[in-house]
Design a protein around this motif. Sequence first.
Motif, PDB file in Angstrom:
ATOM      1  N   LEU A  41       0.803  -1.225   0.000  1.00 19.58           N
ATOM      2  CA  LEU A  41       0.000   0.000   0.000  1.00 19.58           C
ATOM      3  C   LEU A  41       0.840   1.280   0.000  1.00 19.58           C
ATOM      4  O   LEU A  41       0.580   2.177  -0.808  1.00 19.58           O
ATOM      5  N   PRO A  42       1.842   1.433   0.881  1.00 23.96           N
ATOM      6  CA  PRO A  42       2.648   2.660   0.808  1.00 23.96           C
ATOM      7  C   PRO A  42       3.367   2.799  -0.534  1.00 23.96           C
ATOM      8  O   PRO A  42       3.485   3.904  -1.066  1.00 23.96           O
ATOM      9  N   LEU A  43       3.837   1.694  -1.071  1.00 24.37           N
ATOM     10  CA  LEU A  43       4.507   1.741  -2.363  1.00 24.37           C
ATOM     11  C   LEU A  43       3.566   2.246  -3.447  1.00 24.37           C
ATOM     12  O   LEU A  43       3.930   3.106  -4.250  1.00 24.37           O
ATOM     13  N   LEU A  44       2.355   1.738  -3.469  1.00 25.72           N
ATOM     14  CA  LEU A  44       1.378   2.178  -4.463  1.00 25.72           C
ATOM     15  C   LEU A  44       0.984   3.637  -4.264  1.00 25.72           C
ATOM     16  O   LEU A  44       0.902   4.404  -5.222  1.00 25.72           O
ATOM     17  N   LEU A  45       0.734   4.020  -3.028  1.00 30.19           N
ATOM     18  CA  LEU A  45       0.311   5.389  -2.761  1.00 30.19           C
ATOM     19  C   LEU A  45       1.427   6.401  -3.020  1.00 30.19           C
ATOM     20  O   LEU A  45       1.166   7.494  -3.523  1.00 30.19           O
ATOM     21  N   LEU A  46       2.656   6.050  -2.661  1.00 29.11           N
ATOM     22  CA  LEU A  46       3.765   6.991  -2.840  1.00 29.11           C
ATOM     23  C   LEU A  46       4.258   7.053  -4.283  1.00 29.11           C
ATOM     24  O   LEU A  46       4.954   7.988  -4.649  1.00 29.11           O
ATOM     25  N   SER A  47       3.902   6.074  -5.102  1.00 21.16           N
ATOM     26  CA  SER A  47       4.371   6.092  -6.487  1.00 21.16           C
ATOM     27  C   SER A  47       3.485   6.949  -7.389  1.00 21.16           C
ATOM     28  O   SER A  47       3.827   7.185  -8.542  1.00 21.16           O
ATOM     29  N   LEU A  48       2.361   7.436  -6.873  1.00 21.42           N
ATOM     30  CA  LEU A  48       1.447   8.227  -7.695  1.00 21.42           C
ATOM     31  C   LEU A  48       1.967   9.626  -7.987  1.00 21.42           C
ATOM     32  O   LEU A  48       1.655  10.200  -9.015  1.00 21.42           O
ATOM     33  N   LYS A  49       2.748  10.194  -7.074  1.00 14.26           N
ATOM     34  CA  LYS A  49       3.289  11.541  -7.302  1.00 14.26           C
ATOM     35  C   LYS A  49       4.661  11.630  -6.639  1.00 14.26           C
ATOM     36  O   LYS A  49       4.965  10.882  -5.702  1.00 14.26           O
TER      37      LYS A  49
END
Length: 107
Positions: free
Chosen positions: A23-31
Amino acid sequence: MEQTTIFLTLLGMMAATALPRILPLLLLSLKPLPKWAMAWLRYVPVAILSAMLLPSLLMIEGKLSFGKENLFLIAAFPTILVAWKTRSFLGAVAVGMGVVALLRLQG
Protein backbone atom coordinates in the motif's frame (compact mmCIF):
# COMPACT_ATOMS: atom_id res chain seq x y z
CA MET A 1 -7.27 -28.59 11.88
CA GLU A 2 -8.91 -28.95 8.50
CA GLN A 3 -7.35 -27.92 5.19
CA THR A 4 -9.71 -24.98 4.59
CA THR A 5 -8.86 -23.40 7.92
CA ILE A 6 -5.15 -23.79 7.29
CA PHE A 7 -5.48 -22.33 3.79
CA LEU A 8 -7.52 -19.34 4.99
CA THR A 9 -5.07 -18.74 7.82
CA LEU A 10 -2.18 -18.71 5.35
CA LEU A 11 -4.05 -16.29 3.07
CA GLY A 12 -4.75 -14.00 6.02
CA MET A 13 -1.14 -14.09 7.14
CA MET A 14 -0.02 -13.35 3.57
CA ALA A 15 -2.34 -10.34 3.37
CA ALA A 16 -1.24 -9.06 6.78
CA THR A 17 2.39 -9.24 5.64
CA ALA A 18 1.99 -7.94 2.09
CA LEU A 19 -0.52 -5.10 2.49
CA PRO A 20 1.59 -2.87 4.79
CA ARG A 21 4.41 -3.16 2.25
CA ILE A 22 2.42 -2.79 -0.96
CA LEU A 23 0.00 0.00 0.00
CA PRO A 24 2.65 2.66 0.81
CA LEU A 25 4.51 1.74 -2.36
CA LEU A 26 1.38 2.18 -4.46
CA LEU A 27 0.31 5.39 -2.76
CA LEU A 28 3.77 6.99 -2.84
CA SER A 29 4.37 6.09 -6.49
CA LEU A 30 1.45 8.23 -7.70
CA LYS A 31 3.29 11.54 -7.30
CA PRO A 32 6.84 12.64 -6.53
CA LEU A 33 7.81 13.19 -2.92
CA PRO A 34 9.05 16.58 -1.71
CA LYS A 35 12.82 17.02 -1.41
CA TRP A 36 12.68 17.12 2.40
CA ALA A 37 10.91 13.74 2.47
CA MET A 38 13.45 12.19 0.10
CA ALA A 39 16.31 13.55 2.23
CA TRP A 40 14.67 12.20 5.38
CA LEU A 41 14.08 8.77 3.85
CA ARG A 42 17.78 8.40 2.99
CA TYR A 43 18.55 8.18 6.72
CA VAL A 44 16.01 5.46 7.52
CA PRO A 45 18.26 2.45 6.63
CA VAL A 46 21.17 3.86 8.66
CA ALA A 47 18.91 4.50 11.65
CA ILE A 48 17.44 0.99 11.52
CA LEU A 49 20.84 -0.66 11.17
CA SER A 50 22.20 1.39 14.07
CA ALA A 51 19.26 0.48 16.28
CA MET A 52 19.79 -3.20 15.55
CA LEU A 53 23.59 -3.16 15.84
CA LEU A 54 24.28 -0.93 18.85
CA PRO A 55 22.89 -3.25 21.57
CA SER A 56 24.99 -6.16 20.32
CA LEU A 57 28.10 -3.97 20.31
CA LEU A 58 27.64 -2.55 23.79
CA MET A 59 26.18 -5.46 25.74
CA ILE A 60 27.58 -8.83 26.77
CA GLU A 61 25.17 -11.21 28.51
CA GLY A 62 22.66 -8.42 29.10
CA LYS A 63 25.10 -6.00 30.74
CA LEU A 64 26.87 -2.95 29.34
CA SER A 65 30.49 -3.71 28.56
CA PHE A 66 33.07 -1.16 27.49
CA GLY A 67 36.14 -3.16 28.52
CA LYS A 68 38.68 -5.21 26.63
CA GLU A 69 36.52 -8.33 26.97
CA ASN A 70 34.05 -6.83 24.45
CA LEU A 71 35.76 -7.98 21.23
CA PHE A 72 32.97 -6.78 18.97
CA LEU A 73 33.14 -3.23 20.30
CA ILE A 74 36.91 -3.18 19.80
CA ALA A 75 36.54 -4.57 16.27
CA ALA A 76 33.86 -2.00 15.45
CA PHE A 77 36.32 0.91 15.42
CA PRO A 78 38.63 -0.30 12.62
CA THR A 79 35.62 -1.72 10.77
CA ILE A 80 33.80 1.62 10.80
CA LEU A 81 36.99 3.39 9.72
CA VAL A 82 37.46 1.04 6.75
CA ALA A 83 33.79 1.33 5.77
CA TRP A 84 33.95 5.12 5.96
CA LYS A 85 37.21 5.49 4.02
CA THR A 86 36.68 2.83 1.34
CA ARG A 87 32.87 2.62 1.12
CA SER A 88 33.40 -1.11 0.65
CA PHE A 89 30.96 -3.44 2.36
CA LEU A 90 33.13 -6.47 1.63
CA GLY A 91 36.23 -4.71 2.95
CA ALA A 92 34.48 -3.67 6.15
CA VAL A 93 33.19 -7.21 6.75
CA ALA A 94 36.65 -8.67 6.11
CA VAL A 95 38.32 -6.22 8.51
CA GLY A 96 35.70 -6.83 11.22
CA MET A 97 36.02 -10.59 10.96
CA GLY A 98 39.80 -10.37 10.84
CA VAL A 99 40.05 -8.17 13.92
CA VAL A 100 37.70 -10.42 15.93
CA ALA A 101 39.69 -13.50 14.82
CA LEU A 102 42.99 -11.90 15.83
CA LEU A 103 41.62 -10.80 19.19
CA ARG A 104 40.31 -14.30 19.87
CA LEU A 105 43.68 -15.81 19.00
CA GLN A 106 45.42 -13.47 21.46
CA GLY A 107 42.93 -14.03 24.27
